[in-house]
Design a protein around this motif. Structure first.
Motif, PDB file in Angstrom:
ATOM      1  N   GLU A  94      10.754  30.810  -7.754  1.00 48.43           N
ATOM      2  CA  GLU A  94      11.994  31.503  -8.101  1.00 48.43           C
ATOM      3  C   GLU A  94      13.177  30.706  -7.551  1.00 48.43           C
ATOM      4  OE1 GLU A  94      12.270  34.282  -9.955  1.00 48.43           O
ATOM      5  OE2 GLU A  94      10.096  34.461 -10.174  1.00 48.43           O
ATOM      6  N   LEU A  95      13.885  30.035  -8.449  1.00 46.63           N
ATOM      7  CA  LEU A  95      15.082  29.305  -8.070  1.00 46.63           C
ATOM      8  C   LEU A  95      16.309  30.136  -8.430  1.00 46.63           C
ATOM      9  CD1 LEU A  95      14.185  25.694  -9.313  1.00 46.63           C
ATOM     10  CD2 LEU A  95      13.934  26.651  -7.014  1.00 46.63           C
ATOM     11  N   THR A  96      17.468  29.698  -7.983  1.00 42.46           N
ATOM     12  CA  THR A  96      18.718  30.389  -8.277  1.00 42.46           C
ATOM     13  C   THR A  96      19.599  29.518  -9.164  1.00 42.46           C
ATOM     14  OG1 THR A  96      19.898  29.466  -6.383  1.00 42.46           O
ATOM     15  CG2 THR A  96      18.628  31.505  -5.999  1.00 42.46           C
ATOM     16  N   PHE A  97      20.648  30.133  -9.679  1.00 45.95           N
ATOM     17  CA  PHE A  97      21.609  29.375 -10.473  1.00 45.95           C
ATOM     18  C   PHE A  97      22.216  28.243  -9.643  1.00 45.95           C
ATOM     19  CE2 PHE A  97      25.949  28.796 -12.185  1.00 45.95           C
ATOM     20  CZ  PHE A  97      25.592  28.294 -13.428  1.00 45.95           C
TER      21      PHE A  97
ATOM     22  N   PHE B 178      24.069  20.278 -17.789  1.00 40.80           N
ATOM     23  CA  PHE B 178      25.368  20.764 -18.258  1.00 40.80           C
ATOM     24  C   PHE B 178      26.080  19.762 -19.155  1.00 40.80           C
ATOM     25  CE2 PHE B 178      24.340  23.089 -14.399  1.00 40.80           C
ATOM     26  CZ  PHE B 178      24.379  24.390 -14.896  1.00 40.80           C
ATOM     27  N   LEU B 179      25.838  18.481 -18.962  1.00 38.38           N
ATOM     28  CA  LEU B 179      26.468  17.455 -19.795  1.00 38.38           C
ATOM     29  C   LEU B 179      25.793  17.293 -21.152  1.00 38.38           C
ATOM     30  CD1 LEU B 179      27.295  14.678 -17.175  1.00 38.38           C
ATOM     31  CD2 LEU B 179      28.816  16.448 -18.126  1.00 38.38           C
ATOM     32  N   ILE B 180      24.561  17.774 -21.272  1.00 39.67           N
ATOM     33  CA  ILE B 180      23.857  17.654 -22.553  1.00 39.67           C
ATOM     34  C   ILE B 180      23.813  18.975 -23.309  1.00 39.67           C
ATOM     35  CG2 ILE B 180      22.512  15.621 -21.887  1.00 39.67           C
ATOM     36  CD1 ILE B 180      20.111  17.453 -21.399  1.00 39.67           C
ATOM     37  N   GLY B 181      24.688  19.912 -22.926  1.00 48.07           N
ATOM     38  CA  GLY B 181      24.818  21.132 -23.711  1.00 48.07           C
ATOM     39  C   GLY B 181      24.444  22.422 -23.021  1.00 48.07           C
ATOM     40  N   GLY B 182      24.004  22.345 -21.778  1.00 48.35           N
ATOM     41  CA  GLY B 182      23.627  23.547 -21.052  1.00 48.35           C
ATOM     42  C   GLY B 182      24.827  24.330 -20.569  1.00 48.35           C
ATOM     43  N   ASP B 183      24.624  25.619 -20.388  1.00 50.57           N
ATOM     44  CA  ASP B 183      25.653  26.489 -19.820  1.00 50.57           C
ATOM     45  C   ASP B 183      24.958  27.510 -18.919  1.00 50.57           C
ATOM     46  OD1 ASP B 183      24.579  28.530 -21.489  1.00 50.57           O
ATOM     47  OD2 ASP B 183      26.067  28.152 -23.040  1.00 50.57           O
ATOM     48  N   SER B 184      25.723  28.415 -18.350  1.00 51.70           N
ATOM     49  CA  SER B 184      25.136  29.357 -17.384  1.00 51.70           C
ATOM     50  C   SER B 184      24.094  30.256 -18.022  1.00 51.70           C
ATOM     51  CB  SER B 184      26.233  30.182 -16.713  1.00 51.70           C
ATOM     52  OG  SER B 184      26.976  30.894 -17.671  1.00 51.70           O
ATOM     53  N   LEU B 185      24.299  30.679 -19.257  1.00 50.67           N
ATOM     54  CA  LEU B 185      23.319  31.531 -19.926  1.00 50.67           C
ATOM     55  C   LEU B 185      22.014  30.772 -20.165  1.00 50.67           C
ATOM     56  CD1 LEU B 185      22.696  34.247 -21.170  1.00 50.67           C
ATOM     57  CD2 LEU B 185      23.702  33.444 -23.297  1.00 50.67           C
TER      58      LEU B 185
ATOM     59  N   ARG C 221      13.117  22.454 -24.522  1.00 50.84           N
ATOM     60  CA  ARG C 221      12.860  23.714 -25.210  1.00 50.84           C
ATOM     61  C   ARG C 221      14.106  24.611 -25.184  1.00 50.84           C
ATOM     62  NH1 ARG C 221       8.466  25.681 -22.457  1.00 50.84           N
ATOM     63  NH2 ARG C 221       9.829  26.979 -21.217  1.00 50.84           N
ATOM     64  N   VAL C 222      14.715  24.745 -24.020  1.00 54.57           N
ATOM     65  CA  VAL C 222      15.888  25.618 -23.878  1.00 54.57           C
ATOM     66  C   VAL C 222      17.082  25.077 -24.673  1.00 54.57           C
ATOM     67  CG1 VAL C 222      17.620  26.426 -22.214  1.00 54.57           C
ATOM     68  CG2 VAL C 222      15.183  26.619 -21.674  1.00 54.57           C
ATOM     69  N   LEU C 223      17.297  23.775 -24.618  1.00 54.75           N
ATOM     70  CA  LEU C 223      18.451  23.167 -25.287  1.00 54.75           C
ATOM     71  C   LEU C 223      18.176  22.799 -26.744  1.00 54.75           C
ATOM     72  CD1 LEU C 223      19.629  20.873 -22.375  1.00 54.75           C
ATOM     73  CD2 LEU C 223      20.711  22.988 -23.164  1.00 54.75           C
ATOM     74  N   GLU C 224      16.924  22.930 -27.149  1.00 57.13           N
ATOM     75  CA  GLU C 224      16.508  22.594 -28.514  1.00 57.13           C
ATOM     76  C   GLU C 224      16.918  21.175 -28.890  1.00 57.13           C
ATOM     77  OE1 GLU C 224      17.962  25.752 -31.025  1.00 57.13           O
ATOM     78  OE2 GLU C 224      16.592  27.199 -30.136  1.00 57.13           O
ATOM     79  N   THR C 225      16.572  20.246 -28.003  1.00 62.28           N
ATOM     80  CA  THR C 225      16.860  18.827 -28.233  1.00 62.28           C
ATOM     81  C   THR C 225      15.725  17.980 -27.667  1.00 62.28           C
ATOM     82  OG1 THR C 225      18.437  17.031 -27.906  1.00 62.28           O
ATOM     83  CG2 THR C 225      18.190  18.567 -26.080  1.00 62.28           C
TER      84      THR C 225
END
Length: 79
Positions: free
Chosen positions: A54-57, A31-38, A17-21
């Motif tokens: 509640e997890l962290t970055f 991160f290798l499939i298009g994710g970033d910090s935002l 859902r987040v990466l729209e893939t």
């Protein structure tokens, strides 16, 4: 289907859902499939809504796959 598999599938759904893939498997590195910090913040929000955890970055950095992040969620829920 066991709890670990269901949790991994749920996290993979959040990634999709987040990466729209649709191309996300249990071992896909966020991160290798298009994710970033935002986008990671959106994953964290999705995890909090879906699982009440509640997890962290740093958790996403250390556990960037659905399978490893699901294990982290399970650890937090039970520990």
């Amino acid at each position: 289907m066991n709890q670990a598999t269901m949790l991994t599938d749920g996290v993979a759904h959040i990634f999709r859902r987040v990466l729209e893939t649709a191309d996300v498997g249990p071992d896909s590195d966020f991160f290798l499939i298009g994710g970033d910090s935002l986008l990671a913040t959106r994953v964290l929000s999705g995890v909090a809504r879906a699982y009440g955890v509640e997890l962290t970055f740093a958790d996403v950095l250390l556990a960037p796959t659905p399978e490893s992040l699901a294990a982290r969620i399970a650890d937090v829920r039970h520990g």
